[in-house]
Design a protein around this motif. Structure first.
Motif, PDB file in Angstrom:
ATOM      1  N   LEU A  99       1.440 106.781 -28.828  1.00  0.00           N
ATOM      2  CA  LEU A  99       0.727 106.730 -30.098  1.00  0.00           C
ATOM      3  C   LEU A  99      -0.708 106.249 -29.925  1.00  0.00           C
ATOM      4  O   LEU A  99      -1.624 106.776 -30.561  1.00  0.00           O
ATOM      5  N   THR A 102      -2.798 109.105 -28.565  1.00  0.00           N
ATOM      6  CA  THR A 102      -2.911 110.134 -29.602  1.00  0.00           C
ATOM      7  C   THR A 102      -3.923 109.700 -30.653  1.00  0.00           C
ATOM      8  O   THR A 102      -4.771 110.489 -31.078  1.00  0.00           O
ATOM      9  N   THR A 103      -3.862 108.447 -31.056  1.00  0.00           N
ATOM     10  CA  THR A 103      -4.781 107.924 -32.062  1.00  0.00           C
ATOM     11  C   THR A 103      -6.217 107.960 -31.557  1.00  0.00           C
ATOM     12  O   THR A 103      -7.133 108.361 -32.283  1.00  0.00           O
ATOM     13  N   LYS A 107      -9.237 110.106 -33.310  1.00  0.00           N
ATOM     14  CA  LYS A 107     -10.489 109.455 -33.727  1.00  0.00           C
ATOM     15  C   LYS A 107     -11.686 110.117 -33.057  1.00  0.00           C
ATOM     16  O   LYS A 107     -12.726 110.321 -33.693  1.00  0.00           O
ATOM     17  N   ILE A 113      -8.571 109.615 -40.741  1.00  0.00           N
ATOM     18  CA  ILE A 113      -7.484 108.679 -40.463  1.00  0.00           C
ATOM     19  C   ILE A 113      -7.172 107.895 -41.740  1.00  0.00           C
ATOM     20  O   ILE A 113      -8.043 107.238 -42.303  1.00  0.00           O
ATOM     21  N   SER A 116      -4.119 103.589 -38.910  1.00  0.00           N
ATOM     22  CA  SER A 116      -4.083 103.721 -37.463  1.00  0.00           C
ATOM     23  C   SER A 116      -3.070 102.744 -36.868  1.00  0.00           C
ATOM     24  O   SER A 116      -3.208 101.525 -37.066  1.00  0.00           O
ATOM     25  N   GLU A 117      -2.085 103.271 -36.166  1.00  0.00           N
ATOM     26  CA  GLU A 117      -1.064 102.475 -35.471  1.00  0.00           C
ATOM     27  C   GLU A 117      -0.496 101.374 -36.356  1.00  0.00           C
ATOM     28  O   GLU A 117      -0.380 100.224 -35.958  1.00  0.00           O
ATOM     29  N   SER A 126       2.993 104.093 -36.843  1.00  0.00           N
ATOM     30  CA  SER A 126       2.511 105.446 -37.100  1.00  0.00           C
ATOM     31  C   SER A 126       1.016 105.446 -37.325  1.00  0.00           C
ATOM     32  O   SER A 126       0.424 104.451 -37.753  1.00  0.00           O
ATOM     33  N   THR A 127       0.434 106.582 -37.014  1.00  0.00           N
ATOM     34  CA  THR A 127      -0.934 106.884 -37.380  1.00  0.00           C
ATOM     35  C   THR A 127      -0.845 108.033 -38.367  1.00  0.00           C
ATOM     36  O   THR A 127      -0.251 109.065 -38.062  1.00  0.00           O
ATOM     37  N   ILE A 129      -2.802 110.780 -40.778  1.00  0.00           N
ATOM     38  CA  ILE A 129      -4.066 111.498 -40.909  1.00  0.00           C
ATOM     39  C   ILE A 129      -3.970 112.487 -42.060  1.00  0.00           C
ATOM     40  O   ILE A 129      -2.880 112.749 -42.576  1.00  0.00           O
ATOM     41  N   ASN A 138       1.845 112.517 -40.531  1.00  0.00           N
ATOM     42  CA  ASN A 138       2.195 111.167 -40.070  1.00  0.00           C
ATOM     43  C   ASN A 138       2.748 111.290 -38.654  1.00  0.00           C
ATOM     44  O   ASN A 138       3.671 112.071 -38.422  1.00  0.00           O
TER      45      ASN A 138
END
Length: 144
Positions: A99, A102-103, A107, A113, A116-117, A126-127, A129, A138
């Motif tokens: 995660l 990925t985040t 970004k 976003i 974030s995390e 979860s992040t 978007i 999600n």
């Protein structure tokens, strides 16, 4: 109300999730660029006069559908947690093994976003978007 004495539907499996979009080309580009999906098929559904693109990811398919003309009525785009006050499907939910990475990648691409995390449980984060038309995606992963 379902009848208890009726047999259940035969075994079902998910084929895809369909998302109606206003700008098919822009949305194809975004989902390919931001999430790495690939175009599996493109075409036109004559019965509803709509163009479509079937995108594939790692174990799932997302169908983008767009109908030219007419009035596009946007869905409710309330921010979480208020989005749960409107009934209906809420988000495409994906999962990643990393995660944090990925985040960072999202970004770097300038993706919108929502959070974030965000820790959801003691072991899950979860992040979240939004795509360019405001649909929530999600992405779940293990809490670091």
């Amino acid at each position: 109300m379902l009848e208890n004495n009726m047999p259940a539907a035969p075994t079902l499996r998910l084929n895809n999730v369909a998302l109606a979009v206003a700008d098919l080309e822009a949305m194809i580009h975004w989902y390919r660029t931001a999430l790495g999906l690939q175009v599996e098929q493109r075409g036109h559904f004559d019965p509803v006069d709509a163009d479509f693109a079937m995108l594939t990811g790692n174990g799932f398919r997302l169908e983008l559908v767009s109908r030219a003309g007419g009035e596009h009525r946007p869905a409710d785009r309330s921010a979480p947690p208020q989005h749960l006050h409107v009934l209906g499907w809420k988000a495409i939910v994906l999962e990643t093994d990393d995660l944090a990475a990925t985040t960072v990648a999202l970004k770097a691409q300038g993706v919108d976003i929502v959070w974030s995390e965000q820790a959801l449980t003691p072991t899950l984060a979860s992040t979240m978007i939004r795509d360019p038309e405001g649909n929530l995606v999600n992405i779940f992963g293990k809490l670091a």
